[in-house]
Design a protein around this motif. Structure first.
Motif, mmCIF file in Angstrom:
data_model
loop_
_atom_site.group_PDB
_atom_site.id
_atom_site.type_symbol
_atom_site.label_atom_id
_atom_site.label_comp_id
_atom_site.label_asym_id
_atom_site.label_seq_id
_atom_site.Cartn_x
_atom_site.Cartn_y
_atom_site.Cartn_z
ATOM 1 N N UNK A 70 0.833 -1.213 0.000
ATOM 2 C CA UNK A 70 0.000 0.000 0.000
ATOM 3 C C UNK A 70 0.866 1.260 0.000
ATOM 4 N N UNK A 71 1.964 1.184 0.755
ATOM 5 C CA UNK A 71 2.884 2.311 0.814
ATOM 6 C C UNK A 71 3.487 2.587 -0.570
ATOM 7 N N UNK A 72 3.866 1.531 -1.295
ATOM 8 C CA UNK A 72 4.398 1.699 -2.654
ATOM 9 C C UNK A 72 3.340 2.293 -3.596
ATOM 10 N N UNK A 73 2.106 1.798 -3.468
ATOM 11 C CA UNK A 73 1.021 2.335 -4.294
ATOM 12 C C UNK A 73 0.780 3.818 -3.980
ATOM 13 N N UNK A 74 0.864 4.156 -2.690
ATOM 14 C CA UNK A 74 0.675 5.555 -2.283
ATOM 15 C C UNK A 74 1.767 6.427 -2.893
ATOM 16 N N UNK A 75 2.999 5.934 -2.880
ATOM 17 C CA UNK A 75 4.115 6.687 -3.472
ATOM 18 C C UNK A 75 3.883 6.901 -4.968
#
Length: 197
Positions: A70-75
């Motif tokens: 999710x963190x990668x998608x947010x980035x």
């Protein structure tokens, strides 16, 4: 300080920019929360492993892995939003350029309506005709005198010159040989006498 001289500065940030920037800020806050949660879950997973609760630690690490995705998608979403802001800014600049070109074309068309090619050719022709006419006048004035006129002008010039050179008549009487001396000093009082009286 922006209103130093009473002039209000216009903000360059539009409503669209504000909306995009708010979304970006929200995603950054979400990203920060996820990062803090990941650190806590990793510490909790270590604690569970020490306590011998391997299955719970495994489940927590799966949850952590999902949150990292999710963190990668947010980035990626933040990058997309920033790219969108740049695209919007560039499109606004393009729109201003196109608007400027449109106004410029309208001005040129109005000028072309006022000044057609035929009109310009006519003006240039009239200017050339006027220059040629003036040249002819200059030639006539410079070359209009005949040889007889030139001779008459020279005679008049000589006559004027002779008038200026004529000298007054010289007296015919003979000059006296000796001029009697009259001294103006004889009749004057002496300076000592004048001071004493």
């Amino acid at each position: 300080m922006g209103n130093l001289f009473g002039r209000k500065r216009r903000s360059r940030v539009t409503e669209q920019d504000r909306a995009v920037l708010q979304q970006r800020d929200k995603l950054r806050q979400y990203q920060k929360r996820l990062s803090l949660g990941l650190e806590r879950e990793r510490a909790l997973a270590r604690q569970l492993l020490r306590d011998g609760k391997k299955e719970k630690a495994m489940l927590l690490l799966k949850k952590k892995r999902y949150q990292e995705q999710l963190l990668d998608k947010t980035e990626n979403q933040i990058s997309n939003l920033e790219r969108m802001v740049q695209d919007i800014e560039f499109t606004q600049i393009e729109m201003k350029v196109i608007e400027g070109l449109k106004i410029g074309n309208e001005c040129l068309n109005k000028m072309h309506q006022v000044m057609s090619i035929e009109e310009v050719e006519r003006i240039i022709g009239e200017t050339q005709d006027a220059v040629e006419y003036q040249r002819q006048i200059d030639e006539l004035l410079a070359g209009s005198l005949t040889e007889e006129d030139e001779d008459a002008i020279l005679e008049e010039l000589n006559a004027i010159t002779q008038e200026q050179l004529e000298l007054p008549e010289v007296p015919s009487d003979r000059l006296p040989e000796k001029i009697p001396e009259v001294s103006p000093i004889k009749n004057r009082p002496k300076p000592e006498l004048v001071a004493a009286s």
